[in-house]
Each structure stands twice: as C-alpha cells, then as structure tokens.
Scaffold this active site. Structure first.
Site, PDB file in Angstrom:
ATOM      1  N   CYS A 120     -70.184  -9.168 -30.545  1.00 16.28           N
ATOM      2  CA  CYS A 120     -70.695  -7.803 -30.636  1.00 16.28           C
ATOM      3  C   CYS A 120     -69.716  -6.896 -29.894  1.00 16.28           C
ATOM      4  O   CYS A 120     -68.615  -7.325 -29.546  1.00 16.28           O
ATOM      5  CB  CYS A 120     -72.128  -7.689 -30.121  1.00 16.28           C
ATOM      6  SG  CYS A 120     -72.345  -8.005 -28.363  1.00 16.28           S
ATOM      7  N   CYS A 194     -73.214  -7.008 -34.580  1.00 19.28           N
ATOM      8  CA  CYS A 194     -73.023  -5.569 -34.430  1.00 19.28           C
ATOM      9  C   CYS A 194     -72.228  -5.070 -35.629  1.00 19.28           C
ATOM     10  O   CYS A 194     -71.196  -5.646 -35.981  1.00 19.28           O
ATOM     11  CB  CYS A 194     -72.282  -5.309 -33.117  1.00 19.28           C
ATOM     12  SG  CYS A 194     -71.603  -3.659 -32.940  1.00 19.28           S
ATOM     13  N   CYS A 201     -63.395  -7.338 -35.935  1.00 16.50           N
ATOM     14  CA  CYS A 201     -63.333  -8.703 -35.400  1.00 16.50           C
ATOM     15  C   CYS A 201     -62.037  -9.383 -35.834  1.00 16.50           C
ATOM     16  O   CYS A 201     -61.685  -9.361 -37.020  1.00 16.50           O
ATOM     17  CB  CYS A 201     -64.530  -9.506 -35.886  1.00 16.50           C
ATOM     18  SG  CYS A 201     -64.732 -11.092 -35.029  1.00 16.50           S
TER      19      CYS A 201
END
Length: 259
Positions: A120, A194, A201
């Site tokens: 997240c 998230c 990411c």
C-alpha cells in the site's frame, strides 16, 4: 416448466449466463475497473456494464470509487455473499449440499513456502494488518511481508490496537518499509491494497501473480483514537475475510492457479 414449479435460486440464475460467469471468475481473482474487465472478457463496455449492474443488484458484486482517480470505480466480488448464495442454492436442491466445504489440506512440509507481499502507500495500516493476519492464519507456513511506496514513520496506532484487541497480535515493534528494499526478492503473489500504489508498484518478476484489493485507507476516515477506531475495525474485518478466501489458492500448485 409448470407454473407451480419453483424458480431456480437467484445465484443460479445470475451465474448461469456465460458473460456473468466470466465476470465472476475474473473478479474472484482480483478487483478490476470496467475497462480492465472489458479487455479481459473481450466484450463491449456497455454490455459489461449492464451485466455488472445485474450482479450488483444480486448482491454478488460491489463497487468503490478509486482513491487514485475518482472517475473510476473498482468492482469487487463479495466472496462471503457468494458463499451464502451457493449454500442456499445447494440446500434448495438437497439439504446435504448446503454444508460448508471441507477446507483444503495445508501444503506438505517439504513444499516451498509460498511468498506473499502486501503493498500500500504508507505501509502503516492496511498492508501491515494484512501481513499480520495472513501470518497469524497460516502459523508461519506462508512467507509474508508488506511494504509501501511512501512509507510512514510508524505503524498507525489504531492498526496496532485493532490487531491486539481483535486477534491478539502485537505489531507494536514493526516499522514501515519501502517497496524498493524488497526488489530482487521472490514473491508468488503481490497484493496491492491501495488504488494509488497499484499504479506505481515496481515489478517483482514475470512469474508473480498480481492481485488488487481496493480497500479505502482507514486513516483518512477520521483522526486517531476513538473516532477513527471503527474504520480500522471494519478494514481489518474486510482484510481478514479476503485472506480467508485467499488461503485455498496459496495451497495450490502454480499450474492450478494459472489464469
């Protein structure tokens, strides 16, 4: 069918349609936006949106506004509601078919432990909660960690309190970590919790299975202490439910979980 014959249970009527079944199958693996579902099922957006509305009306699918782009919504398959609907459908056919299925056996001791990363933004609430709950539910049989794209200085106090009160887990000594510190590590699953971190990411290899759980940040619901605490309770409960349905996938072989 004679007029007096009972109708098929609602779940059967909804899931029997090929496109709706395909949508349910896709959403069983991850939360997706409409345009992503359009690509995955290969059907026009208006048709996908129509069947998503039917699934939402039947209580099987929910939608949440994306915290990354409020013009988007993430669709989520409510596995708990699906389990109840399946049990009801089974019972309607025969009472013995409404029983809960036996959970799958754990991986044999000789098997390599599956590795899971929860990601997240701040690594201070959702992802450490998920890390702690998965580790707790698998008793160390899963290699699990968490990290954030912009880690906070410390774990949120309400996250620490909820885990201690609801599950007897103490993460007070844990500190948030950056996703970059885990580059080069092997993971079987990278699960983003998230909407923002999903967009940034880093790549952890081509073999990793990417999953998205669109869960609002409980820290933005209110301030710390008694006011914000209920949001953390709800978030932990949702994460725990999702983890319980993740466990059977973690015990399967890589061939069994190929999309």
């Amino acid at each position: 069918m004679r007029p007096s014959d009972p109708a098929a249970p609602a779940f059967v009527q909804l899931a029997a349609h090929p496109l709706r079944w395909k949508l349910l199958t896709e959403l069983a693996a991850s939360d997706y936006r409409v345009r992503e579902l359009v690509e995955r099922v290969g059907q026009p957006q208006n048709l996908v949106s129509y069947h998503l509305r039917l699934l939402r009306g039947g209580g099987l699918v929910t939608a949440r506004r994306s915290s990354f782009d409020a013009r988007d919504s993430y669709y989520h398959l409510d596995l708990q509601q699906c389990a109840h609907a399946l049990a009801h459908a089974g019972t309607a056919l025969h009472p013995a078919l409404g029983l809960a299925p036996t959970p799958p056996p754990p991986s044999p001791p000789s098997a390599r432990r599956p590795a899971v990363l929860f990601a997240c933004t701040g690594n201070s609430a959702r992802s450490p909660i998920a890390e702690a709950l998965l580790r707790h539910r698998t008793d160390g049989h899963i290699e699990v960690t968490s990290a954030g794209s912009h880690p906070k200085p410390r774990i949120h106090s309400d996250a620490v309190q909820v885990l201690r009160e609801q599950h007897g887990i103490d993460i007070s000594g844990q500190r948030p970590r950056h996703l970059d510190t885990l580059l080069g590590r092997r993971f079987d699953y990278v699960i983003s919790l998230c909407d923002k971190v999903r967009e940034v990411c880093p790549c952890f290899g081509h073999q990793v299975r990417l999953v998205h759980w669109s869960i609002p940040d409980p820290a933005t619901a209110a301030g710390p202490g008694p006011i914000g605490h209920p949001a953390f309770v709800r978030t932990a409960a949702e994460i725990d439910t999702r983890i319980r349905y993740l466990l059977p996938l973690l015990t399967r072989t890589p061939q069994e979980v190929q999309p």
